[in-house]
Design an enzyme around this catalytic site. Structure first.
Site, PDB file in Angstrom:
ATOM      1  N   PRO A 141       2.619   0.625  -0.646  1.00 38.81           N
ATOM      2  CA  PRO A 141       2.625   2.280  -1.629  1.00 38.81           C
ATOM      3  C   PRO A 141       0.898   2.687  -1.235  1.00 38.81           C
ATOM      4  O   PRO A 141       0.826   3.476  -0.952  1.00 38.81           O
ATOM      5  CB  PRO A 141       3.453   2.798  -2.299  1.00 38.81           C
ATOM      6  CG  PRO A 141       4.045   1.178  -2.969  1.00 38.81           C
ATOM      7  CD  PRO A 141       3.109   0.115  -1.882  1.00 38.81           C
ATOM      8  N   LYS A 163       0.646  12.062  -2.220  1.00 36.16           N
ATOM      9  CA  LYS A 163       0.084  10.556  -2.070  1.00 36.16           C
ATOM     10  C   LYS A 163      -0.752  11.261  -1.020  1.00 36.16           C
ATOM     11  O   LYS A 163      -2.264  11.719  -1.190  1.00 36.16           O
ATOM     12  CB  LYS A 163      -0.314   9.773  -2.330  1.00 36.16           C
ATOM     13  CG  LYS A 163      -0.630   8.563  -1.708  1.00 36.16           C
ATOM     14  CD  LYS A 163      -0.314   7.242  -1.075  1.00 36.16           C
ATOM     15  CE  LYS A 163       0.508   7.231  -0.223  1.00 36.16           C
ATOM     16  NZ  LYS A 163       0.181   6.301   0.721  1.00 36.16           N
ATOM     17  N   LYS A 182      -5.274   8.665  10.157  1.00 31.05           N
ATOM     18  CA  LYS A 182      -4.201   8.581   9.601  1.00 31.05           C
ATOM     19  C   LYS A 182      -4.054   9.896   9.147  1.00 31.05           C
ATOM     20  O   LYS A 182      -2.685  10.474   8.695  1.00 31.05           O
ATOM     21  CB  LYS A 182      -3.937   7.594   9.148  1.00 31.05           C
ATOM     22  CG  LYS A 182      -2.119   7.341   7.919  1.00 31.05           C
ATOM     23  CD  LYS A 182      -0.970   7.679   8.778  1.00 31.05           C
ATOM     24  CE  LYS A 182       0.064   7.365   7.687  1.00 31.05           C
ATOM     25  NZ  LYS A 182       0.949   8.044   8.803  1.00 31.05           N
ATOM     26  N   THR A 223      -1.360   2.971   3.794  1.00 27.96           N
ATOM     27  CA  THR A 223      -2.613   4.819   3.886  1.00 27.96           C
ATOM     28  C   THR A 223      -2.946   5.022   2.565  1.00 27.96           C
ATOM     29  O   THR A 223      -2.935   5.808   1.314  1.00 27.96           O
ATOM     30  CB  THR A 223      -1.092   6.178   4.106  1.00 27.96           C
ATOM     31  OG1 THR A 223      -0.464   5.409   5.366  1.00 27.96           O
ATOM     32  CG2 THR A 223      -2.770   7.423   4.595  1.00 27.96           C
TER      33      THR A 223
HETATM   34  P1  NAD Z   1       7.367   0.970   0.200  1.00 26.60           P
HETATM   35  O1  NAD Z   1       7.386   1.939  -1.499  1.00 26.60           O
HETATM   36  O2  NAD Z   1       8.892   1.335   0.590  1.00 26.60           O
HETATM   37  O3  NAD Z   1       7.370  -0.228   0.205  1.00 26.60           O
HETATM   38  C1  NAD Z   1       6.384  -1.178  -0.502  1.00 26.60           C
HETATM   39  C2  NAD Z   1       6.809  -2.557  -0.589  1.00 26.60           C
HETATM   40  O4  NAD Z   1       5.093  -3.290  -0.946  1.00 26.60           O
HETATM   41  C3  NAD Z   1       7.763  -2.547  -1.224  1.00 26.60           C
HETATM   42  O5  NAD Z   1       8.730  -3.563  -1.164  1.00 26.60           O
HETATM   43  C4  NAD Z   1       6.639  -2.909  -2.643  1.00 26.60           C
HETATM   44  O6  NAD Z   1       7.159  -3.703  -3.849  1.00 26.60           O
HETATM   45  C5  NAD Z   1       5.947  -4.131  -2.006  1.00 26.60           C
HETATM   46  N1  NAD Z   1       4.424  -4.435  -3.308  1.00 26.60           N
HETATM   47  C6  NAD Z   1       4.036  -3.296  -3.673  1.00 26.60           C
HETATM   48  N2  NAD Z   1       2.827  -3.407  -4.417  1.00 26.60           N
HETATM   49  C7  NAD Z   1       2.301  -5.260  -4.465  1.00 26.60           C
HETATM   50  C8  NAD Z   1       2.350  -6.406  -4.054  1.00 26.60           C
HETATM   51  N3  NAD Z   1       0.713  -5.830  -5.212  1.00 26.60           N
HETATM   52  N4  NAD Z   1       2.149  -7.140  -4.112  1.00 26.60           N
HETATM   53  C9  NAD Z   1       3.073  -7.516  -3.128  1.00 26.60           C
HETATM   54  N5  NAD Z   1       4.559  -6.911  -2.836  1.00 26.60           N
HETATM   55  C10 NAD Z   1       3.733  -5.389  -2.784  1.00 26.60           C
HETATM   56  O7  NAD Z   1       6.777   2.199   1.193  1.00 26.60           O
HETATM   57  P2  NAD Z   1       6.772   2.530   2.464  1.00 26.60           P
HETATM   58  O8  NAD Z   1       7.170   3.256   3.153  1.00 26.60           O
HETATM   59  O9  NAD Z   1       7.151   0.504   2.755  1.00 26.60           O
HETATM   60  O10 NAD Z   1       4.996   2.493   2.629  1.00 26.60           O
HETATM   61  C11 NAD Z   1       4.237   1.621   2.582  1.00 26.60           C
HETATM   62  C12 NAD Z   1       2.606   2.131   3.292  1.00 26.60           C
HETATM   63  O11 NAD Z   1       3.078   2.863   4.189  1.00 26.60           O
HETATM   64  C13 NAD Z   1       2.546   3.180   1.925  1.00 26.60           C
HETATM   65  O12 NAD Z   1       1.292   3.205   1.850  1.00 26.60           O
HETATM   66  C14 NAD Z   1       3.005   4.091   3.360  1.00 26.60           C
HETATM   67  O13 NAD Z   1       2.117   5.584   3.235  1.00 26.60           O
HETATM   68  C15 NAD Z   1       2.743   4.221   4.667  1.00 26.60           C
HETATM   69  N6  NAD Z   1       3.742   4.414   5.627  1.00 26.60           N
HETATM   70  C16 NAD Z   1       4.946   4.826   5.080  1.00 26.60           C
HETATM   71  C17 NAD Z   1       5.328   5.168   6.275  1.00 26.60           C
HETATM   72  C18 NAD Z   1       7.583   5.978   6.009  1.00 26.60           C
HETATM   73  O14 NAD Z   1       7.975   6.619   6.508  1.00 26.60           O
HETATM   74  N7  NAD Z   1       8.024   5.360   5.144  1.00 26.60           N
HETATM   75  C19 NAD Z   1       5.082   5.764   7.354  1.00 26.60           C
HETATM   76  C20 NAD Z   1       3.711   5.167   7.834  1.00 26.60           C
HETATM   77  C21 NAD Z   1       3.177   4.398   7.244  1.00 26.60           C
END
Ligand code: NAD
Length: 329
Positions: free
Chosen positions: A83, A268, A193, A116
């Site tokens: 995240p 965020k 981004k 991001t």
């Molecule tokens: P999410 O919360 O669904 O998934 C994040 C994953 O990371 C979780 O499974 C969590 O357990 C894991 N995690 C956290 N800390 C960790 C660590 N120290 N070691 C191992 N695993 C860990 O988030 P997401 O929606 O997949 O988004 C992830 C990133 O991608 C963010 O930065 C977000 O801004 C970006 N993003 C998301 C989207 C979207 O539509 N969801 C689109 C583009 C970019």
């Protein structure tokens, strides 16, 4: 499908963060990598790891790892998507278990960091990796979980055209995305981004407000959606992720805003845009108002953890219109 440029693919790939995005990105890797390529996975949530093993380990070798250090020891290329900046810092630390805890395992390795996050954290981690002889590239993505599942993400890579590891990097990310951009150099992937999400987050609020107003004036939102598709108020948000429940059955809004891009992640990214703009001396006139909306929605129990287009709910949009029948509007 086996990768076209498979000669550039490393034999061992690690993937950290099996969330809404990472789960499907890693799934695409396992589906498209040659069966001889080993995939290592890691997430702090054990259910995510088990679920991945259940669904994809029959396609080729997949091994869970206990720590980031284990993953780095076993992989040639490590991809991460978590995240926030603090999670990236948690992964790339030098204490036991951290990705940088065993210097000789870092040397020569390529780290593709897709979260991001703030530019400062990315810069600090990139320098720490470089000091140990590894290569760190910021490579955030766009396209949401649907794009992640379809393998059609956009990658904004913080590299110049002539970066030495670009062929290897592109061979790997092409298995997860269709549109790959070399944004010019370190941190410029993140800069791209953050600006993209400022625009997309602002459009989501404007689209929600526009639909709310249109419906209060008596318009059927399905008609308005179709008009916008071919008019100047249209956008990716209107066409692919419409904020009004029931307008597009594929959109998170039609499933109680489940999945998608969590509203607190948009808060965020919006904050990141505001901080970055302040440092760069750029005026974001809509930024303060937009941040108020995302801060409010992220703190609202009816909206938190839901797709960020839940701002339609937050501003008081009608979610029952379809049940009452559009003709009564
Ligand atoms: P999410 O919360 O669904 O998934 C994040 C994953 O990371 C979780 O499974 C969590 O357990 C894991 N995690 C956290 N800390 C960790 C660590 N120290 N070691 C191992 N695993 C860990 O988030 P997401 O929606 O997949 O988004 C992830 C990133 O991608 C963010 O930065 C977000 O801004 C970006 N993003 C998301 C989207 C979207 O539509 N969801 C689109 C583009 C970019």
């Amino acid at each position: 499908m086996i990768a076209r440029d498979s000669e550039c693919l490393p034999p061992r790939i690690g993937f950290i963060g099996l969330g809404n995005m990472g789960f499907w990105m890693a799934a695409n890797l396992r589906q498209k990598l040659p069966p001889s390529t080993v995939l290592y996975i890691n997430d702090v949530v054990q259910e995510a790891v088990s679920s991945f093993m259940d669904q994809f380990s029959h396609l080729g070798p997949v091994f869970p790892t206990k720590s980031a250090a284990d993953m780095v020891a076993n992989s040639d290329v490590v991809i991460s998507i978590v995240p926030e900046g603090r999670h990236v810092a948690q992964i790339f630390h030098t204490d036991p278990g951290g990705a940088l805890s065993i210097p000789w395992h870092v040397r020569g390795k390529l780290f593709i960091e897709c979260s991001t996050i703030d530019i400062e954290t990315s810069k600090a981690v990139a320098n720490a990796v470089a000091s140990l002889g590894g290569t760190f590239v910021d490579a955030p993505v766009s396209g949401g979980p649907m794009g992640a599942q379809a393998g059609s993400l956009t990658f904004m890579m913080g590299v110049g055209e002539g970066h030495g590891r670009r062929p290897e990097m592109e061979a790997v990310v092409r298995l997860m995305g269709e549109n790959l951009f070399a944004c010019g150099g370190p941190t410029l992937g993140l800069a791209t981004k953050v600006c993209n999400n400022y625009i997309s987050g602002t459009i989501a609020i404007a689209t929600s407000e526009g639909f709310n107003l249109a419906m209060r004036l008596g318009l059927d939102p399905r008609t308005f959606h179709n008009v916008l598709k071919v008019s100047t108020g249209g956008s990716w948000v209107n066409a692919n992720c419409n904020p009004v429940p029931g307008v597009d059955p594929r959109a998170p809004a039609s499933n109680d805003y489940a999945g998608g891009f969590k509203v607190q992640l948009m808060r965020k990214d919006y904050s990141l845009a505001m901080e970055t703009a302040k440092a760069a001396g750029a005026n974001l006139y809509l930024g303060r108002a937009g941040l108020d909306v995302y801060e409010g929605a992220a703190a609202d129990p009816a909206c938190v953890d839901r797709d960020s287009r839940v701002v339609y709910r937050y501003i008081g949009g009608d979610e029952e219109w379809d049940r009452r029948g559009a003709s009564n509007m």
